[in-house]
Enzyme design. Structure first.
Site: not given
Ligand code: ARG
Length: 272
Positions: A168, A265
């Site tokens: 990511h 996150c």
């Protein structure tokens, strides 16, 4: 040295009471890994307390049993100017999370636009205040980048991720301060050669992280423009930030690293 001024933020988070590693969809995850849920909840509480102690507002979404990655709130959406672009996860195991978050957003008074191809929210879409930096290679598609550009009408810059450990964008890059003169920190080796050139051209004064910093989830940080909530093992990066006039606030989320996640996150930013 500039005087770094913090800006209060509104964050959305999800209690990790159902957090676990039950499937492996990135190289950090192993199906036989045991998670200490009490330890995870304690670490997560520390993060929330640190946000509140620094003047930030924190909202929570109810966790859903059977969705062990729902704690990673960043992946659920990108919110800019009060408009919500939702998520569509690559992994089927995570797809139901999108509806759970959508319900929260609707109840809170937001409309939600659903992506039509894989798009993992702020995991891959990083708003700098000027550009939307958009990661691809492992999760979010280029098609989603185009869709999100059309939806928000902001310049969207696709960046190619090449190392599966940094699957990511928010594992390889974070925004130090937003706006026109804003700056970022990143780990160049996570990007293709062309994307590295793009980042170097846009951010000639960026803070560059080492592999050790990146492996310690040091790029999965949240900055309010002054304080940088950062993994304690990213020591070189913390020193570098300090030299640039930022104040590192160490918060240890080691239990979440087992799932391939860290501070950012666990944090969705709601931009009014
Ligand atoms: N286990 C999750 C996944 O692989 C971790 C997500 C981490 N979130 C993030 N914003 N990088 O999808």
């Amino acid at each position: 040295m500039p005087n770094r001024v913090p800006r209060p933020r509104r964050f959305l988070v999800c209690d990790p009471r159902h957090f676990a590693v039950q499937y492996a969809i990135n190289p950090w995850m192993h199906e036989d890994t045991r998670v200490d849920v009490d330890l995870a909840r304690g670490q997560w509480q520390e993060l929330i307390s640190a946000y509140r102690a620094h003047g930030h507002t924190v909202d929570t979404v109810e966790p859903v049993a059977g969705l062990p990655d729902m704690v990673f709130a960043a992946n659920a959406a990108l919110v800019l100017a009060g408009r919500v672009f939702g998520s569509y996860f690559r992994a089927p195991q995570r797809r139901p999370e999108s509806d759970a978050y959508e319900t929260w957003f609707k109840t809170a008074g937001f409309d939600v636009r659903k992506p039509t191809s894989v798009c993992e929210g702020e995991g891959d879409l990083v708003w700098t205040g000027r550009y939307l930096l958009a990661g691809t290679g492992f999760r979010t598609t280029r098609r989603a980048h185009r869709e999100v550009q059309e939806f928000f009408g902001v310049p969207t810059i696709s960046l190619q991720l090449v190392d599966p450990r940094f699957y990511h964008l928010d594992t390889a890059l974070f925004v130090l301060d937003g706006g026109r003169e804003g700056n970022i920190a990143y780990y160049p080796e996570a990007f293709s050669p062309g994307s590295r050139e793009v980042l170097a051209a846009l951010y000639p004064d960026a803070v560059i992280a080492t592999r050790e910093d990146a492996m310690a989830f040091g790029l999965n940080s949240v900055s309010d423009g002054r304080h940088v909530f950062i993994a304690p093992r990213a020591e070189a990066l913390a020193g570098e930030l300090d030299r640039h006039g930022y104040v590192p606030v160490p918060v240890d989320l080691s239990e979440f690293h087992k799932a391939g996640g860290g501070i950012k996150c666990c944090t969705q930013e709601i931009r009014p």
